[in-house]
Design a protein around this motif. Structure first.
Motif, PDB file in Angstrom:
ATOM      1  N   ILE A  14      -6.384 -40.845   2.488  1.00 33.92           N
ATOM      2  CA  ILE A  14      -7.662 -41.143   3.152  1.00 33.92           C
ATOM      3  C   ILE A  14      -7.641 -42.559   3.706  1.00 33.92           C
ATOM      4  O   ILE A  14      -8.024 -42.795   4.862  1.00 33.92           O
ATOM      5  CB  ILE A  14      -8.843 -40.925   2.182  1.00 33.92           C
ATOM      6  N   LEU A  15      -7.186 -43.518   2.907  1.00 26.38           N
ATOM      7  CA  LEU A  15      -7.106 -44.909   3.389  1.00 26.38           C
ATOM      8  C   LEU A  15      -6.134 -45.039   4.558  1.00 26.38           C
ATOM      9  O   LEU A  15      -6.424 -45.722   5.543  1.00 26.38           O
ATOM     10  CB  LEU A  15      -6.706 -45.848   2.247  1.00 26.38           C
ATOM     11  N   ASP A  16      -4.972 -44.381   4.453  1.00 28.31           N
ATOM     12  CA  ASP A  16      -3.990 -44.424   5.543  1.00 28.31           C
ATOM     13  C   ASP A  16      -4.585 -43.857   6.823  1.00 28.31           C
ATOM     14  O   ASP A  16      -4.426 -44.437   7.905  1.00 28.31           O
ATOM     15  CB  ASP A  16      -2.730 -43.635   5.175  1.00 28.31           C
ATOM     16  N   LEU A  17      -5.268 -42.719   6.710  1.00 35.41           N
ATOM     17  CA  LEU A  17      -5.856 -42.095   7.896  1.00 35.41           C
ATOM     18  C   LEU A  17      -6.942 -42.979   8.499  1.00 35.41           C
ATOM     19  O   LEU A  17      -6.989 -43.157   9.725  1.00 35.41           O
ATOM     20  CB  LEU A  17      -6.423 -40.720   7.548  1.00 35.41           C
ATOM     21  N   LEU A  18      -7.801 -43.531   7.659  1.00 34.24           N
ATOM     22  CA  LEU A  18      -8.834 -44.427   8.182  1.00 34.24           C
ATOM     23  C   LEU A  18      -8.221 -45.614   8.902  1.00 34.24           C
ATOM     24  O   LEU A  18      -8.671 -46.002   9.984  1.00 34.24           O
ATOM     25  CB  LEU A  18      -9.750 -44.915   7.054  1.00 34.24           C
ATOM     26  N   ASN A  19      -7.203 -46.183   8.310  1.00 31.18           N
ATOM     27  CA  ASN A  19      -6.527 -47.326   8.923  1.00 31.18           C
ATOM     28  C   ASN A  19      -5.885 -46.932  10.254  1.00 31.18           C
ATOM     29  O   ASN A  19      -5.967 -47.666  11.234  1.00 31.18           O
ATOM     30  CB  ASN A  19      -5.479 -47.883   7.960  1.00 31.18           C
ATOM     31  N   GLN A  25     -14.349 -42.909  10.145  1.00 27.36           N
ATOM     32  CA  GLN A  25     -14.274 -41.471  10.382  1.00 27.36           C
ATOM     33  C   GLN A  25     -15.166 -40.765   9.364  1.00 27.36           C
ATOM     34  O   GLN A  25     -15.536 -41.336   8.338  1.00 27.36           O
ATOM     35  CB  GLN A  25     -12.830 -40.969  10.254  1.00 27.36           C
ATOM     36  N   ASN A  26     -15.500 -39.490   9.631  1.00 31.88           N
ATOM     37  CA  ASN A  26     -16.340 -38.731   8.703  1.00 31.88           C
ATOM     38  C   ASN A  26     -15.486 -37.792   7.842  1.00 31.88           C
ATOM     39  O   ASN A  26     -14.331 -37.531   8.152  1.00 31.88           O
ATOM     40  CB  ASN A  26     -17.445 -37.970   9.445  1.00 31.88           C
ATOM     41  N   HIS A  27     -16.093 -37.281   6.788  1.00 35.71           N
ATOM     42  CA  HIS A  27     -15.361 -36.478   5.810  1.00 35.71           C
ATOM     43  C   HIS A  27     -14.842 -35.169   6.399  1.00 35.71           C
ATOM     44  O   HIS A  27     -13.786 -34.695   6.000  1.00 35.71           O
ATOM     45  CB  HIS A  27     -16.230 -36.209   4.582  1.00 35.71           C
ATOM     46  N   ASP A  28     -15.549 -34.612   7.372  1.00 32.38           N
ATOM     47  CA  ASP A  28     -15.124 -33.357   7.981  1.00 32.38           C
ATOM     48  C   ASP A  28     -13.815 -33.541   8.754  1.00 32.38           C
ATOM     49  O   ASP A  28     -12.871 -32.768   8.585  1.00 32.38           O
ATOM     50  CB  ASP A  28     -16.234 -32.843   8.907  1.00 32.38           C
ATOM     51  N   ARG A  44     -15.954 -31.064   0.467  1.00 30.78           N
ATOM     52  CA  ARG A  44     -16.730 -31.704  -0.608  1.00 30.78           C
ATOM     53  C   ARG A  44     -15.838 -32.556  -1.506  1.00 30.78           C
ATOM     54  O   ARG A  44     -16.272 -33.585  -2.028  1.00 30.78           O
ATOM     55  CB  ARG A  44     -17.500 -30.669  -1.409  1.00 30.78           C
ATOM     56  N   ASP A  45     -14.574 -32.141  -1.690  1.00 29.71           N
ATOM     57  CA  ASP A  45     -13.642 -32.942  -2.488  1.00 29.71           C
ATOM     58  C   ASP A  45     -13.231 -34.207  -1.745  1.00 29.71           C
ATOM     59  O   ASP A  45     -13.047 -35.262  -2.364  1.00 29.71           O
ATOM     60  CB  ASP A  45     -12.416 -32.116  -2.870  1.00 29.71           C
ATOM     61  N   VAL A  46     -13.099 -34.115  -0.428  1.00 32.09           N
ATOM     62  CA  VAL A  46     -12.808 -35.310   0.378  1.00 32.09           C
ATOM     63  C   VAL A  46     -13.971 -36.288   0.236  1.00 32.09           C
ATOM     64  O   VAL A  46     -13.765 -37.484   0.004  1.00 32.09           O
ATOM     65  CB  VAL A  46     -12.553 -34.951   1.860  1.00 32.09           C
ATOM     66  N   ILE A  64     -24.801 -39.661   7.249  1.00 35.90           N
ATOM     67  CA  ILE A  64     -25.427 -39.607   8.574  1.00 35.90           C
ATOM     68  C   ILE A  64     -25.536 -38.129   8.939  1.00 35.90           C
ATOM     69  O   ILE A  64     -24.530 -37.497   9.281  1.00 35.90           O
ATOM     70  CB  ILE A  64     -24.618 -40.387   9.626  1.00 35.90           C
ATOM     71  N   GLY A  65     -26.748 -37.607   8.809  1.00 32.19           N
ATOM     72  CA  GLY A  65     -26.932 -36.171   9.018  1.00 32.19           C
ATOM     73  C   GLY A  65     -26.107 -35.409   7.998  1.00 32.19           C
ATOM     74  O   GLY A  65     -26.094 -35.741   6.810  1.00 32.19           O
ATOM     75  N   PRO A  66     -25.354 -34.402   8.446  1.00 27.53           N
ATOM     76  CA  PRO A  66     -24.551 -33.613   7.503  1.00 27.53           C
ATOM     77  C   PRO A  66     -23.205 -34.244   7.150  1.00 27.53           C
ATOM     78  O   PRO A  66     -22.422 -33.668   6.415  1.00 27.53           O
ATOM     79  CB  PRO A  66     -24.333 -32.308   8.263  1.00 27.53           C
ATOM     80  N   PHE A  67     -22.934 -35.428   7.685  1.00 25.71           N
ATOM     81  CA  PHE A  67     -21.618 -36.050   7.519  1.00 25.71           C
ATOM     82  C   PHE A  67     -21.675 -37.271   6.616  1.00 25.71           C
ATOM     83  O   PHE A  67     -22.663 -37.999   6.594  1.00 25.71           O
ATOM     84  CB  PHE A  67     -21.035 -36.454   8.871  1.00 25.71           C
ATOM     85  N   LEU A  68     -20.578 -37.514   5.916  1.00 27.90           N
ATOM     86  CA  LEU A  68     -20.371 -38.745   5.178  1.00 27.90           C
ATOM     87  C   LEU A  68     -19.396 -39.569   6.016  1.00 27.90           C
ATOM     88  O   LEU A  68     -18.242 -39.182   6.188  1.00 27.90           O
ATOM     89  CB  LEU A  68     -19.789 -38.467   3.790  1.00 27.90           C
ATOM     90  N   VAL A  69     -19.885 -40.662   6.568  1.00 25.31           N
ATOM     91  CA  VAL A  69     -19.078 -41.490   7.459  1.00 25.31           C
ATOM     92  C   VAL A  69     -18.593 -42.709   6.691  1.00 25.31           C
ATOM     93  O   VAL A  69     -19.374 -43.390   6.022  1.00 25.31           O
ATOM     94  CB  VAL A  69     -19.896 -41.935   8.699  1.00 25.31           C
TER      95      VAL A  69
END
Length: 96
Positions: A14-19, A25-28, A44-46, A64-69
């Motif tokens: 997750i950290l690598d992808l965000l970087n 980015q959002n969890h979806d 949900r696990d993400v 933010i709405g249905p997303f976790l950003v």
């Protein structure tokens, strides 16, 4: 549920992808990107792992709405770039 043995690897991914995607980015979308790396993880696990990373000060996470950003913070970027090693997060870069 993510098997306990790979939880640190998923947190690092997750950290690598965000970087790699510019820091936000959002969890979806992260779940889809993780699947491309071979990690078929429920959204949900993400989100749960993102909350853990937030609790430890590596990212921010906002509903933010249905997303976790999420947004990567300095320590999260240092982990992703191999400058910081912490308990609970895989130490080697994922996806290479």
């Amino acid at each position: 549920m993510i098997p306990a043995a790979i939880v640190p690897l998923i947190r690092r991914a997750i950290l690598d992808l965000l970087n790699d995607v510019g820091g936000e980015q959002n969890h979806d979308v992260l779940a889809m990107l993780l699947a491309q790396l071979g990690h078929r993880i429920a959204r949900r696990d993400v989100a749960e792992q993102m909350r853990w990373l937030e609790m430890n000060g590596y990212i921010t996470a906002e509903d933010i709405g249905p997303f976790l950003v999420s947004r990567i913070l300095a320590d999260g970027r240092d982990i992703a770039e191999g400058r910081l090693v912490v308990t609970g997060v895989w130490r080697h870069k994922t996806g290479d």
